[in-house]
Design an enzyme around this catalytic site. Structure first.
Site, short mmCIF file in Angstrom:
data_model
loop_
_atom_site.label_atom_id
_atom_site.label_comp_id
_atom_site.label_asym_id
_atom_site.label_seq_id
_atom_site.Cartn_x
_atom_site.Cartn_y
_atom_site.Cartn_z
N LYS A 92 32.14 0.43 17.48
CA LYS A 92 30.75 -0.50 16.60
C LYS A 92 31.59 -1.38 15.76
O LYS A 92 31.02 -2.00 14.48
CB LYS A 92 30.43 -0.13 15.86
CG LYS A 92 30.71 1.40 15.32
CD LYS A 92 29.64 2.76 14.40
CE LYS A 92 30.28 3.25 13.58
NZ LYS A 92 28.89 4.46 13.28
N ARG A 340 44.93 21.91 0.18
CA ARG A 340 43.89 21.42 -0.11
C ARG A 340 42.63 22.08 -0.69
O ARG A 340 41.27 22.38 -1.92
CB ARG A 340 43.34 20.21 0.49
CG ARG A 340 44.08 19.12 0.34
CD ARG A 340 43.65 18.36 1.30
NE ARG A 340 44.34 16.85 1.37
CZ ARG A 340 44.33 16.11 2.22
NH1 ARG A 340 43.72 15.98 3.09
NH2 ARG A 340 45.42 14.35 2.03
#
EC number: 1.3.5.1
Length: 664
Positions: A92, A340
């Site tokens: 896209k 994280r």
């Protein structure tokens, strides 16, 4: 005008003289350009009204079709073309606009350029980082392949940062250690300053131009074409002119990226809308572990833009309002380079306990100004620019205000280490014929409950290549492509028509914002049962509101209103599975932190010797993958579970890492 003619004649004469001076090999004309973007103009394409006279369909046939043209999609597509397969790539976006371009930090690989290293140590760190939810056969494959993947990229021309003696520079990154966690911090992250994703994507795109791949650029994939429980291609909308295209293929690779835009604050591009994940869901296939959403510790406060973990790898530190380097309290060994999930939770706790920064005490600071200016200029040039633009901060003089921000989706389409999509039937994994997935859209599962920084770009390259190799092993170019029904894709076209003429009371943008804020409020860094239950109800209601949407553009040419509405449908399916999966998982593991269930619940209590312990039944522990399904007509979510794969590909060469207490 006469002056213009004289100049034109002069330039023509000079070009002719230059051409005569060139070697004969260069006088044969321009280099062949194989980036075929006019896929709909191929001689083999056929137009029919087999679905609807209002929406004529263009049919194409290929050996393989890849959906998505980021790092994983490009590597899969040109890998297939290189092997001789007639390959289509549906995207896209123009390939270099894919979200891979935004990755900053680097690519982990045990090259050993800064100190002795071993891919088995990398394997250990990745298993530990996953909080023992990662499949160890896939992690084995990925970590062993990592050094070769980096060398491959270097051979393609990727301009890695260098040490003074010319080797690829490797920086420290979170959760990376030497000697199975006992040898201190590893320097394993190969980088191109702080623009590694940009460099990777352009390198792969440049490489793809060598091969005769047919690119369908700015085509929105609507759905998979499924027949007899196997995949036979995709149906797509050409955004430019509104035409519908069925791309029939023996093999389909889904590489559409993540679904970060289910949340209000995220580092993802606005195009990260979980299109492939939703296509899998509408095909009646499961998604895996969608509840595990990574919050990157350092998004710019107020903007959400990513500040790479590479800042801390280069020596940056997190400080609270008291000027304290607070990570020393939460992760005494790794400190600011803990994984994280650990850092994001620690930052959130600092803010909750009143040690946040700013007038509202709602963020912390990332300090870089103690580092040499020349280091910032050479190793972190993009961050210096980003901080000035989005935070008004000169990093050589003042800290950057940061806050945990949605960054990555550990869950996705379940696959094995070869990239083959799986369904789980009667307790057994079954391969879905003709269907593959790679990149952030997939869940191999190499990241488990938490991804280590710099493990994603390398995931793209390794598993994009793995999909191409797997197809090459099982098929030959020119193999007969299975047929599809004349009306295949009819439901997709009906849905498109319904949205195109939707005349309800809610704008797409309004409903999308409500979904994003609900996800941000109900499924954030810390989660609790009552809030998750409320969130399940809200997201289910919002899913029901899809039938009340109002679109304004009734045309078919560049109808971005229609495309955004299709993307919203996809996001809603991802949001449903994320929040229902999170509510059901009654434990804390990796990025999924429950305040009402703070412990990780394994088959054994690994804080104690397992001798003498009785193994918990499968239904009583949570070291298992979530499989989620959605009834698209009602929005009802159904959950199942499949076991984690603990065995490696070769136990003699790489032993299983048994679960243990995870600390940094």
């Amino acid at each position: 005008m006469s002056g213009v003619r004289r100049l034109s004649r002069l330039l023509s004469t000079r070009r002719l003289a230059l051409a005569k001076a060139w070697p004969a090999v260069l006088q044969t004309g321009t280099r062949g350009f194989h980036f075929t973007v006019d896929g709909n103009k191929r001689a083999s394409a056929k137009v029919s009204d087999s679905i609807s006279a209002q929406y004529p369909v263009v049919d194409h046939e290929f050996d393989a079709v890849v959906v998505g043209a980021g790092g994983a999609g490009l590597r899969a597509a040109f890998g297939l073309s290189e092997a001789g397969f007639n390959t289509a790539c549906v995207t896209k976006l123009f390939p270099t606009r894919s979200h891979t371009v935004a990755a900053q930090g680097g690519i982990n690989a045990a090259l050993g350029n800064m100190e002795e290293d071993n891919w088995r140590w990398h394997f250990y760190d990745t298993v530990k980082g996953s909080d023992w939810l990662g499949d160890q056969d896939a992690i084995h494959y990925m970590t062993e392949q990592a050094p070769a993947a980096v060398v491959e990229l270097e051979n393609y021309g990727m301009p890695f940062s260098r040490t003074e003696d010319g080797k690829i520079y490797q920086r420290a990154f979170g959760g990376q250690s030497l000697k199975f966690g006992k040898g201190g911090q590893a320097h394993r992250c190969c980088c191109v300053a702080d623009r590694t994703g940009h460099s990777l994507l352009h390198t792969l795109y440049g490489r793809s131009l060598r091969y005769d791949t047919s690119y369908f650029v700015e085509y929105f994939a609507l759905d998979l074409l499924m027949e007899n429980r196997e995949c036979r291609g995709v149906i797509a909308l050409c955004i430019e002119d509104g035409s519908i295209h069925r791309i029939r293929a023996k093999n389909t690779v889904v590489a559409t990226g993540g679904y970060g835009r289910t949340y209000f604050s995220c580092t993802s591009a606005h195009t990260s809308t979980g299109d492939g994940t939703a296509m899998i869901t509408r095909a009646g296939l499961p998604c895996q572990d969608l509840e595990f959403v990574q919050f990157h510790p350092t998004g710019i406060y107020g903007a959400g833009c990513l500040i790479t973990e590479g800042c801390r790898g280069e020596g940056g530190i997190l400080i609270n309002s008291q000027g304290e380097r607070f990570m020393e309290r939460y992760a005494p060994v790794a400190k600011d380079l803990a994984s994280r999930d650990v850092v994001s939770r620690s930052m959130t706790l600092e803010i909750r306990e009143g040690r946040g920064c700013g007038p509202e005490k709602d963020h912390v600071y990332l300090q870089l100004h103690h580092l040499p200016p020349e280091q910032l200029a050479t190793r972190l040039p993009g961050i210096s620019e980003t901080a000035m633009i989005f935070a008004g901060v000169d990093v050589t003089k003042e800290p950057i205000p940061v806050l945990p921000t949605v960054h990555y989706n550990m869950g996705g389409i379940p696959t094995n280490y070869k990239g083959q999509v799986l369904r789980h039937v009667n307790g057994q994994d079954q391969i879905v014929p003709g269907l593959y997935a790679c990149g952030e859209a997939a869940c191999a599962s190499v990241h488990g409950a938490n991804r280590l920084g710099a493990n994603s770009l390398w995931d793209l390259v390794v598993f994009g290549r793995a999909c191409a190799l797997s197809i090459e092993e099982s098929c030959r170019p020119g193999d007969k492509v299975p047929p599809i029904k004349p009306n295949a894709g009819e439901e997709s076209v009906m849905n498109l028509d319904k949205l195109r003429f939707a005349d309800g009371s809610i704008r797409t943008s309004e409903l999308r914002l409500s979904m994003q804020k609900s996800m941000q409020n109900h499924a954030a860094v810390f989660r609790v049962g009552s809030v998750l239950q409320e969130g399940c109800g809200k997201i289910s209601k919002l899913y029901g509101d899809l039938k009340h949407l109002k679109t304004f553009d009734r045309g078919m040419v560049w109808n971005t209103d229609l495309v955004e509405t299709l993307e919203l449908q996809n996001l809603m399916l991802c949001a449903l599975q994320t929040i229902y999966g999170a509510e059901a998982r009654k434990e804390s593991r990796g990025a999924h932190a429950r305040e009402d269930y703070k412990a990780r619940i394994d088959e054994y209590d690994y804080s104690k010797p397992i001798q003498g312990q009785q193994k918990k039944p499968f239904e009583e522990h949570w070291r298992k993958h979530t499989l989620s399904y959605v009834d698209v007509s009602t929005g009802k979510v159904t959950l199942e579970y499949r076991p984690v794969i603990d065995k490696t590909l070769n136990e003699a060469d790489c032993a299983t890492v048994p679960p243990a207490i995870r600390s940094y």
